[in-house]
Write a protein that holds these residues in place. Structure first.
Motif, PDB file in Angstrom:
ATOM      1  N   LEU A 865       0.825  -1.205   0.000  1.00  0.00           N
ATOM      2  CA  LEU A 865       0.000   0.000   0.000  1.00  0.00           C
ATOM      3  C   LEU A 865       0.862   1.259   0.000  1.00  0.00           C
ATOM      4  N   VAL A 882      -9.420   1.279   0.770  1.00  0.00           N
ATOM      5  CA  VAL A 882      -8.841   0.028   0.301  1.00  0.00           C
ATOM      6  C   VAL A 882      -9.779  -1.149   0.530  1.00  0.00           C
ATOM      7  N   CYS A 907      -4.902   4.431   5.593  1.00  0.00           N
ATOM      8  CA  CYS A 907      -5.998   4.057   4.717  1.00  0.00           C
ATOM      9  C   CYS A 907      -7.212   3.672   5.560  1.00  0.00           C
ATOM     10  N   SER A 922     -10.116   1.588  -9.740  1.00  0.00           N
ATOM     11  CA  SER A 922      -9.226   1.304  -8.611  1.00  0.00           C
ATOM     12  C   SER A 922      -7.880   0.818  -9.120  1.00  0.00           C
ATOM     13  N   ILE A 932      -5.127  -6.436  -3.735  1.00  0.00           N
ATOM     14  CA  ILE A 932      -5.384  -5.194  -3.012  1.00  0.00           C
ATOM     15  C   ILE A 932      -5.931  -4.164  -3.993  1.00  0.00           C
ATOM     16  N   VAL A 934      -7.165  -0.208  -4.409  1.00  0.00           N
ATOM     17  CA  VAL A 934      -7.217   1.138  -3.833  1.00  0.00           C
ATOM     18  C   VAL A 934      -8.177   1.962  -4.685  1.00  0.00           C
TER      19      VAL A 934
END
Length: 999
Positions: A865, A882, A907, A922, A932, A934
């Motif tokens: 991240l 996230v 986050c 994303s 993952i 974001v």
RNA sequence: GGUCCCGUAGCUCAAUUGGCUAGAGCAAUCGCCUUACACGCGAUAGGUUAACGGUUCGAGCCCGUUCGGGACCACCA
């Protein structure tokens, strides 16, 4: 809320004296033989009193102190014996220089007593400075046991040692060619001579052959004379020639057999002899000697060691043509009638020093047309390690220790394998110390304890670390020569031998022989005294006895150091407890000079090793790879570093660079402000100390908070209430303890320092302290977290104390105040102690496999991240949103540790689970087997770039792993777990590639 | 001349008995004065392990050759 007691800024200049004061006031470095615990001892390599300590000493002593403190904390009865060395020739030389510089006077302008007093004053000054330096470095020496190689107890040991060696026939007096230093006017041992490459010359000198019956003719006749041409680098010594040698294999030898030559200038008639030492001339040879040789060798027994041997083989006269200052002299072993043959040309040379004489002699040969030629020649010449002038081989009376002579009082027979060195000789014993001969049963290993000392099982028990130096040690002993122990100095232990002209008939009682030994030589009677008795010596003087004017080689007394510091020859409790010592730390340059002598002496006098382990540490060089020295001005003064960075910082840096390498380069810079030499290397140590200081401030603030003080003790035991981070950090700590312990056991100071550094900075500060910030603010969890925090901090201080004693001790006191009760039973035991120096070193507790599997995956998620944030240039303060697609198995830990992830990656976690779909717009990344997402992070270019790069990496890896697995011999021959691992990794990589849509 | 050691990122050093993508610190680049720490935090880049050959499923590591550097011992023709 309790105060933390720690000032905001870390300041070693207040921390270090405070800790030092407590240690000294409470006498915590002191040990008694009767104290509990197995013995652990170190004797300091006594620094020379010539000068203050340099950085090499700082390294040397830091390493010893780490061992001493570590073992003290392990509960061993630990004693570190400090002291200094009188360093005979070195100290006398510096004082001579100072006296000359200050008053223009020479040593000989004073009486012996007066001058020794001056040296004594120097010694007092520097001994104090050295001791202060060691104290400032934090060396935990038992200062009550401070010794000096020339103080009264050590003098007693020297006398006893000399007497016993003498009585056993191991000390003898002999006329030998010694390494003479004409500047300091003393003999040097072989290993005090340094070879230096010199641009010299070969001079080709013609010696006329005299025909039978022609010997009386003083001058050569120009007609019909034949010559032999000798080649020499030292024409001035030709005055002492007593033969010319030719190899019997030389074709010219037969024709010259029985012939003689007239030695020019001197007019001495000398024989041509045959000796196969002489190198046959060969211009095409690899050997430069053969290239330069004429086949005729001038033989000068008084001034060349090889010529001396030739002289002995052929019974040649030995004519010394030099004075002790290496000027041409007729008064030191040159018969008057022989000298008289020379006439004015010879007399003119008198008083010239050897270099003037060389020019004069060459000039004479040139003018007489006897100089055939001069060729330049590079060769190495022995120089004094003290005065740096070329060594003069010089014939004189000296005292020797027989190193390969059988010791009659010792029962062993045979020789050390591969050598002809008797097992029961000094060198033989030294060799047996590192390798067993097998002639004696070697009983079970006892690292320390009475059994090992009482029996003879020291064979092969001397361990040298790094191991490669064992070869240096052994090679030296295999080629050892007798040890010249007399020095023509004033500063040192006077040789305890008296002599008088004539033969004495002794009328003494039987017990007189207990303390007196005698022998006769050259019409004189010699008497060796075992004990120092002023009355007896006075009466000897009155009877006309004279004490030998020489003193003993410095290494004679330092060789006794592990014995003499403990009170030998008395059978003291110190000696019984602490000799053998456990470890010797030293530099490789004195393996032969010092280590060898200690081994020989300790084995000879006490039948046991002086130490079990010898650690040879690296030599510190400057940035260009040169030795640090005063003359180069590239030295770093440890006191300067202590003042600029702190002693702990210096010690940490020195430990961290102590790998098992030969040398270590340390770039040297001038400090901008102080103009003193320093090195950026020390910044690392200072930064680390600063980190420890601030982490502790943070911890103490939290431990002193209201929530934390309301903790319940049972929570310390109940692991089910611990967070993942708690379990992880405790596990990491226990692993660090195990690693550090293993590193220290193997003298891997670098690994020890790195383990501490990585754990404290990497695990504790970067992750754990950050992770627990929310918990410390939550009254429900603060107490529990505080218990783990306090325990891990305490444990870290204990772990690091041997290396950075001041800061850890100082902080430990604050910890004692803020949270007196610490420790996690069964996980991290911390027996209470008022002072850290004698607190128990942590034992490696259990590790948690589950915590160490899960936590790193969380770290990977967080790192990913953070990486995304950076790549997509997200404002640091902006919180990102996230979601994570993860298996059920890993979703749990992710949810449980939501708080930590959100904090550390700034986050908010929206959705976590196997069914999570990527939100629109994303950014996506794969890490730790999870996907993952974001939200609202759109940067097609960045994502494209990122994906392409990752795909490339993956395809490379996949290709490599597929290739490996396709290779049948790999899957058949390699260990199964590695093959399985490759399969797993391949599957994982393929899965990730598929998800990323790699082509 | 004999023996031992070293050559890994720009610099200083790691890499347990051959086995995960060769690691740290400093220096560099980008972004942050986030409440323990700017002596700090987050991220990034940087290597054909001196060269060549060999052994091995696999070599920085073992073997050989070459080049470069250091140490110890011996050697003043």
């Amino acid at each position: 809320m309790m105060s933390t007691d720690l000032p905001k800024a870390y300041d070693p200049s207040t921390v270090e004296p405070a800790a030092d004061k407590v240690w000294l006031d409470e006498n915590l470095f002191h040990a008694e033989p009767g104290d509990p615990g197995p013995p652990y001892s170190i004797v300091i390599p006594p620094p020379n009193v010539t000068a203050a300590l340099h950085l090499g000493h700082a390294l040397n002593n830091a390493l010893q102190d780490i061992l001493a403190r570590w073992h003290r904390m392990l509960g061993d009865n630990t004693c570190w014996f400090p002291g200094t060395d009188h360093a005979g020739i070195a100290t006398q030389t510096v004082v001579e220089k100072r006296v000359l510089a200050e008053g223009g006077k020479r040593r000989t302008d004073f009486s012996r007593d007066e001058f020794v007093k001056k040296i004594q004053a120097w010694k007092d000054e520097y001994e104090k400075r050295i001791t202060d330096q060691l104290k400032r470095m934090g060396c935990s020496c038992d200062w009550e046991r401070q010794a000096f190689t020339m103080d009264e107890p050590r003098a007693k040991a020297v006398r006893e040692a000399f007497f016993r060696l003498f009585n056993d026939g191991l000390i003898y007096r002999g006329k030998r060619l010694v390494n003479w230093d004409p500047a300091t006017q003393t003999a040097l041992a072989d290993d005090e001579v340094e070879m230096e490459e010199i641009d010299g010359h070969f001079y080709y000198l013609k010696y006329p052959i005299v025909e039978e019956g022609d010997e009386a003719t003083k001058r050569r006749s120009d007609e019909g004379v034949k010559y032999v041409t000798v080649a020499t680098t030292r024409p001035e010594t030709m005055l002492g020639d007593t033969a010319v040698a030719i190899n019997p294999k030389d074709p010219r030898a037969g024709a010259l057999r029985g012939k003689k030559v007239r030695l020019p200038i001197v007019n001495r008639i000398i024989p041509i002899i045959e000796d196969d030492y002489v190198v046959l001339p060969d211009p095409n040879s690899q050997d430069p000697k053969a290239q330069f040789a004429t086949g005729f060798l001038k033989v000068t027994p008084a001034h060349d060691p090889n010529d001396y041997e030739i002289g002995r083989r052929h019974n040649l006269p030995v004519i010394n043509v030099f004075s002790p200052t290496a000027t041409i002299s007729k008064d030191h072993g040159w018969a008057a009638e022989d000298f008289a043959q020379g006439g004015d040309d010879l007399r003119n040379l008198l008083g010239m020093d050897r270099f003037e004489a060389r020019r004069a002699v060459v000039e004479w040969f040139r003018s007489e047309k006897l100089l055939e030629e001069i060729k330049p020649y590079k060769h190495s010449v022995g120089h004094s390690y003290r005065s740096h002038v070329p060594i003069e081989p010089y014939l004189s009376d000296q005292w020797y220790v027989a190193t390969t002579k059988q010791i009659e009082s010792m029962p062993e027979t045979g020789t050390v394998s591969v050598t002809n060195i008797p097992n029961n000789s000094l060198a033989g014993m030294a060799l047996r110390a590192t390798r067993s001969t097998g002639i004696l049963p070697v009983s079970s290993t006892k690292e320390h304890g009475q059994d090992a000392r009482a029996t003879k099982d020291w064979e092969g028990k001397l361990k040298i670390v790094p191991e490669r130096y064992t070869k240096t040690y052994e090679a030296w002993h295999e080629n050892i020569r007798d040890w010249c122990i007399s020095r023509q100095l004033w500063w040192g232990h006077r040789i305890p031998v008296w002599s008088i002209e004539g033969l004495i008939v002794w009328d003494v009682t039987a017990d007189w022989h207990e303390n007196h030994a005698t022998f006769e030589a050259g019409g004189r009677t010699y008497l060796c005294l075992r004990q120092f008795d002023p009355e007896e010596e006075k009466s000897l003087i009155e009877e006309g006895w004279e004490q030998d004017p020489d003193v003993l080689d410095t290494w004679f007394s330092s060789g006794l150091w592990p014995l003499s510091t403990m009170g030998w020859p008395e059978e003291t409790r110190n000696l019984q407890k602490w000799n053998p010592t456990n470890a010797l730390c030293t530099d490789r340059s004195i393996i032969t000079l010092w280590v060898s002598r200690m081994v020989m002496f300790n084995l000879y006098f006490k039948n046991r090793l002086p130490f079990y382990d010898t650690f040879i540490h690296a030599t510190i060089l400057d940035g260009e790879g040169r030795k640090m020295s005063k003359s180069l001005g590239n030295g770093v003064d440890p006191i300067d570093i202590i003042e600029s960075h702190g002693a702990d910082a210096m010690r940490f840096t020195l430990a961290a660079m102590s790998t098992h390498t030969q040398d270590f380069r340390m770039p040297v810079e001038k400090d901008a402000k102080t103009r003193k030499n320093t090195s950026p290397k020390f910044d690392n140590g200072r930064n680390f100390c600063n980190k420890i200081w601030n982490a502790t401030r943070f911890a103490l603030m939290n431990l002193g908070s209201d929530g934390a003080t309301e903790r319940r003790s049972d929570e310390r035991v109940d692991e089910s209430k611990w967070s993942l981070a708690d379990r992880w950090i405790v596990s990491r700590f226990n692993r660090a303890v195990a690693d550090a312990t293993q590193a220290l056991q193997g003298y891997r100071y670098d690994a020890y320092a790195k383990t501490c550094y990585d754990f404290f900075w990497g695990d504790l500060c970067d992750w754990y302290l950050e992770a627990i910030k929310p918990a410390m603010k939550d009254p429900k969890r603060a107490g529990q977290t505080a218990n783990v925090l306090a325990a891990v901090l305490d444990g870290s201080l204990r772990l690091m104390h041997p290396m950075i004693p001041f800061i850890t001790e100082y902080i430990y006191w604050s910890l004692n105040e803020v949270q007196p009760q610490r420790g996690l039973p069964g996980k991290l035991e911390l027996p209470a102690s008022k002072r850290l120096i004698n607190a128990r070193f942590p034992a490696a507790g259990p590790v948690s496999d589950s915590a160490e599997q899960i936590f790193p995956r969380l770290q990977e998620v967080i790192n990913t991240l953070r990486n995304l944030r950076n790549q997509y240039k997200v404002e640091p303060k902006k919180t990102i949103s996230v979601s994570i697609m993860a298996s059920d198995e890993f979703a749990g830990p992710l949810v449980e540790n939501k708080e930590m992830i959100e904090l550390l990656a700034n986050c908010t976690l929206q959705r976590i689970g196997p069914g999570v779909q990527p939100p629109a717009d994303s950014a996506r990344a794969i890490a730790a087997s999870v996907e993952i997402y974001v939200e609202d992070l759109v940067d097609k270019a960045a994502e494209e770039q990122r994906n392409t790069k990752r795909c490339e990496e993956l395809s490379k890896q996949i290709a490599a792993m597929r290739g490996r697995l396709a290779n049948e011999s790999y899957s058949k021959k390699a260990p199964p777990h590695l093959v399985q691992q490759t399969r797993d990794q391949l599957a994982e990589a393929e899965a990730e590639a598929a998800k990323l849509g790699c082509s």
